[in-house]
Design an enzyme around this catalytic site. Structure first.
Site, PDB file in Angstrom:
ATOM      1  N   HIS A  87       0.856  -1.186   0.000  1.00 41.07           N
ATOM      2  CA  HIS A  87       0.000   0.000   0.000  1.00 41.07           C
ATOM      3  C   HIS A  87       0.892   1.236   0.000  1.00 41.07           C
ATOM      4  O   HIS A  87       2.035   1.195   0.476  1.00 41.07           O
ATOM      5  CB  HIS A  87      -0.891   0.028   1.241  1.00 41.07           C
ATOM      6  CG  HIS A  87      -1.941  -1.032   1.254  1.00 41.07           C
ATOM      7  ND1 HIS A  87      -3.006  -0.977   2.115  1.00 41.07           N
ATOM      8  CD2 HIS A  87      -2.098  -2.168   0.525  1.00 41.07           C
ATOM      9  CE1 HIS A  87      -3.781  -2.029   1.917  1.00 41.07           C
ATOM     10  NE2 HIS A  87      -3.245  -2.771   0.962  1.00 41.07           N
ATOM     11  N   GLU A 122       0.976   3.869   1.820  1.00 43.44           N
ATOM     12  CA  GLU A 122       1.477   4.248   3.147  1.00 43.44           C
ATOM     13  C   GLU A 122       2.634   3.367   3.582  1.00 43.44           C
ATOM     14  O   GLU A 122       3.628   3.850   4.124  1.00 43.44           O
ATOM     15  CB  GLU A 122       0.372   4.138   4.218  1.00 43.44           C
ATOM     16  CG  GLU A 122      -0.857   4.948   3.935  1.00 43.44           C
ATOM     17  CD  GLU A 122      -1.965   4.160   3.255  1.00 43.44           C
ATOM     18  OE1 GLU A 122      -3.129   4.329   3.658  1.00 43.44           O
ATOM     19  OE2 GLU A 122      -1.683   3.389   2.319  1.00 43.44           O
ATOM     20  N   CYS A 144      -6.140   1.825   5.893  1.00 41.20           N
ATOM     21  CA  CYS A 144      -6.751   0.582   6.363  1.00 41.20           C
ATOM     22  C   CYS A 144      -6.143   0.235   7.729  1.00 41.20           C
ATOM     23  O   CYS A 144      -5.216   0.904   8.207  1.00 41.20           O
ATOM     24  CB  CYS A 144      -6.499  -0.537   5.356  1.00 41.20           C
ATOM     25  SG  CYS A 144      -4.769  -1.075   5.261  1.00 41.20           S
ATOM     26  N   CYS A 161      -2.301  -0.404   7.602  1.00 42.75           N
ATOM     27  CA  CYS A 161      -1.516   0.821   7.484  1.00 42.75           C
ATOM     28  C   CYS A 161      -1.606   1.666   8.751  1.00 42.75           C
ATOM     29  O   CYS A 161      -0.610   2.267   9.167  1.00 42.75           O
ATOM     30  CB  CYS A 161      -1.964   1.610   6.260  1.00 42.75           C
ATOM     31  SG  CYS A 161      -1.549   0.762   4.705  1.00 42.75           S
TER      32      CYS A 161
END
Length: 151
Positions: A55, A57, A85, A88
């Site tokens: 992801h 992040e 999410c 993260c």
């Protein structure tokens, strides 16, 4: 809601657009130090890297930690185009990020204001200051347009 312009969120949005161009879900992230200097920026790369943890992040946190030579990003701020999410959000906590700015809300998979609400848990190691809704309209449009094209 923080729908005012920010150069760091503008860069995160550019990373999100680049992710969409690669066929990835359009999410972008930027990490800056206390002076506002960009330490890391990236967009989602889960398909490209074949890695479900890639992801925006997570990639930015890894790169920023490498750039400063520490797993603690205590004086750093994260700008991301979508509410993180739970995975993260946990990484943000473990990295001790000072402030989190995000764009669009994520009622389905969010882990900050929705879903797991990681920072509100008693077991959370560190909760950053959280500011949602920055450039929310543009961030949300990128996501809606991306998924509309995929249907």
């Amino acid at each position: 809601m923080l729908d005012r312009p920010s150069p760091h969120m503008a860069q995160a949005l550019a990373e999100a657009r680049a992710a969409a161009d690669r066929g990835e879900v359009p999410v972008g992230a930027v990490i800056v130090d206390s002076s506002g200097a960009v330490l890391a920026a990236d967009g989602n790369r889960t398909i490209e890297l074949g890695d479900p943890t890639a992801h925006a992040e997570m990639l930015a946190i890894r790169a920023a930690a490498g750039a400063i030579g520490s797993e603690r990003l205590t004086d750093c701020d994260l700008y991301v185009t979508l509410e993180p999410c739970a995975m993260c959000a946990a990484a943000i906590s473990f990295a001790r990020i000072r402030r989190l700015y995000y764009g669009a809300e994520d009622p389905k998979s969010g882990g900050v204001r929705h879903g797991a609400r990681v920072f509100a848990q008693a077991t959370c190691h560190h909760a950053p200051e959280v500011y949602g809704g920055m450039s929310e309209g543009e961030a949300g449009s990128l996501l809606r347009d991306f998924f509309a094209r995929r249907r």
